[in-house]
Scaffold this motif. Structure first.
Motif, PDB file in Angstrom:
ATOM      1  N   UNK A   1      77.783  20.106  26.663  1.00 54.94           N
ATOM      2  CA  UNK A   1      79.063  19.843  26.007  1.00 54.94           C
ATOM      3  C   UNK A   1      79.460  21.024  25.118  1.00 54.94           C
ATOM      4  N   UNK A   2      78.518  21.509  24.354  1.00 55.60           N
ATOM      5  CA  UNK A   2      78.782  22.661  23.488  1.00 55.60           C
ATOM      6  C   UNK A   2      79.163  23.887  24.327  1.00 55.60           C
ATOM      7  N   UNK A   3      78.442  24.111  25.406  1.00 51.43           N
ATOM      8  CA  UNK A   3      78.701  25.253  26.286  1.00 51.43           C
ATOM      9  C   UNK A   3      80.102  25.151  26.891  1.00 51.43           C
ATOM     10  N   UNK A   4      80.481  23.964  27.385  1.00 50.94           N
ATOM     11  CA  UNK A   4      81.803  23.784  27.992  1.00 50.94           C
ATOM     12  C   UNK A   4      82.898  24.019  26.959  1.00 50.94           C
ATOM     13  N   UNK A   5      82.744  23.460  25.760  1.00 47.23           N
ATOM     14  CA  UNK A   5      83.764  23.651  24.719  1.00 47.23           C
ATOM     15  C   UNK A   5      83.936  25.127  24.384  1.00 47.23           C
ATOM     16  N   UNK A   6      82.827  25.855  24.286  1.00 40.53           N
ATOM     17  CA  UNK A   6      82.927  27.290  24.001  1.00 40.53           C
ATOM     18  C   UNK A   6      83.587  28.032  25.158  1.00 40.53           C
ATOM     19  N   UNK A   7      83.252  27.660  26.382  1.00 46.66           N
ATOM     20  CA  UNK A   7      83.852  28.309  27.552  1.00 46.66           C
ATOM     21  C   UNK A   7      85.360  28.077  27.600  1.00 46.66           C
TER      22      UNK A   7
ATOM     23  N   UNK B   1      90.719  31.090  29.872  1.00 45.29           N
ATOM     24  CA  UNK B   1      90.380  29.696  30.139  1.00 45.29           C
ATOM     25  C   UNK B   1      91.448  29.110  31.060  1.00 45.29           C
ATOM     26  N   UNK B   2      91.153  28.169  31.925  1.00 36.70           N
ATOM     27  CA  UNK B   2      89.843  27.544  32.111  1.00 36.70           C
ATOM     28  C   UNK B   2      88.955  28.382  33.017  1.00 36.70           C
ATOM     29  N   UNK B   3      87.675  28.338  32.764  1.00 36.60           N
ATOM     30  CA  UNK B   3      86.734  29.137  33.558  1.00 36.60           C
ATOM     31  C   UNK B   3      86.397  28.478  34.887  1.00 36.60           C
ATOM     32  N   UNK B   4      85.895  29.286  35.800  1.00 38.13           N
ATOM     33  CA  UNK B   4      85.255  28.732  36.990  1.00 38.13           C
ATOM     34  C   UNK B   4      83.913  28.217  36.497  1.00 38.13           C
ATOM     35  N   UNK B   5      83.662  26.952  36.664  1.00 39.98           N
ATOM     36  CA  UNK B   5      82.462  26.357  36.090  1.00 39.98           C
ATOM     37  C   UNK B   5      81.583  25.815  37.206  1.00 39.98           C
TER      38      UNK B   5
ATOM     39  N   UNK C   1      92.096  16.982  31.728  1.00 42.29           N
ATOM     40  CA  UNK C   1      92.904  18.091  32.225  1.00 42.29           C
ATOM     41  C   UNK C   1      92.458  19.448  31.716  1.00 42.29           C
ATOM     42  N   UNK C   2      91.300  19.501  31.077  1.00 47.20           N
ATOM     43  CA  UNK C   2      90.833  20.752  30.474  1.00 47.20           C
ATOM     44  C   UNK C   2      90.010  21.604  31.426  1.00 47.20           C
ATOM     45  N   UNK C   3      89.352  20.982  32.373  1.00 46.35           N
ATOM     46  CA  UNK C   3      88.438  21.712  33.254  1.00 46.35           C
ATOM     47  C   UNK C   3      88.758  21.354  34.707  1.00 46.35           C
ATOM     48  N   UNK C   4      89.576  22.176  35.370  1.00 47.41           N
ATOM     49  CA  UNK C   4      89.938  21.865  36.749  1.00 47.41           C
ATOM     50  C   UNK C   4      88.837  22.268  37.736  1.00 47.41           C
ATOM     51  N   UNK C   5      88.498  21.363  38.588  1.00 42.70           N
ATOM     52  CA  UNK C   5      87.604  21.630  39.721  1.00 42.70           C
ATOM     53  C   UNK C   5      86.259  22.267  39.385  1.00 42.70           C
ATOM     54  N   UNK C   6      85.504  21.722  38.439  1.00 39.46           N
ATOM     55  CA  UNK C   6      84.154  22.262  38.248  1.00 39.46           C
ATOM     56  C   UNK C   6      83.310  21.932  39.476  1.00 39.46           C
ATOM     57  N   UNK C   7      82.292  22.716  39.703  1.00 33.48           N
ATOM     58  CA  UNK C   7      81.406  22.518  40.855  1.00 33.48           C
ATOM     59  C   UNK C   7      80.026  22.152  40.332  1.00 33.48           C
ATOM     60  N   UNK C   8      79.472  21.079  40.853  1.00 33.92           N
ATOM     61  CA  UNK C   8      78.103  20.693  40.507  1.00 33.92           C
ATOM     62  C   UNK C   8      77.279  20.744  41.783  1.00 33.92           C
TER      63      UNK C   8
END
Length: 114
Positions: free
Chosen positions: A15-21, A27-31, A51-58
Motif C-alpha cells: 500500500x505504501x509503495x503504491x501510494x508513493x508510485x 503517474x499512473x505507473x505501469x504496475x 480510478x487511481x491505478x489503471x490495469x495493474x498486472x499481477x
C-alpha cells in the motif's frame, strides 16, 4: 520488493509503495506485481476501483502451472516446463532460495507479460 518476506500475507508495505508510485510525475505507473496473495490483490483492486491505478498486472508464474504437469517425467512435460526446478545460475549463486522463481518460471512470466 518481496512483500511476503517482510509482511507475510499482509499488504501494508505494498500500500505504501503504491501510494508513493502514484505521486510520481508520470503517474499512473505501469504496475506489475509478482504475487498472488489475496490481500495484495484486493489492495490493487481497491486502487483500480478508485480510478487511481489503471490495469495493474499481477503475475504468479508457479500459480499458472497445472501441478500435475510438473509430476510428469521430464521428457513428457511440455517444453516450457522441462527443467522447471533448475536455476539459471551456477549452483550456490545468491538468490537460490526455495521461494525465488527459477529460470523457467521467470521465462513463463516473461511470456505472460509479452
Amino acid at each position: 520488493w518481496d512483500y511476503g518476506m517482510n509482511e507475510g500475507n499482509g499488504a501494508s508495505g505494498l500500500d505504501s509503495y503504491v501510494r508513493q508510485a502514484l505521486m510520481m510525475p508520470k503517474s499512473p505507473p505501469l504496475f506489475v506485481l509478482l504475487d498472488m496473495k489475496r490481500p495484495r490483490l484486493d489492495l490493487l483492486q481497491t486502487y483500480v476501483d478508485l480510478g487511481a491505478l489503471p490495469d495493474p498486472i499481477a503475475l504468479g508464474g508457479r500459480d499458472a502451472v497445472d501441478k500435475r504437469l510438473l509430476e510428469l517425467p521430464e521428457g513428457d512435460r511440455p517444453t516450457g516446463l522441462q527443467k522447471w526446478n533448475e536455476w539459471g545460475a551456477p549452483k550456490g549463486a545468491p538468490g537460490q532460495s526455495p521461494w525465488h522463481p527459477k529460470k523457467m518460471e521467470h521465462e513463463l512470466m516473461g511470456w505472460m507479460l509479452a
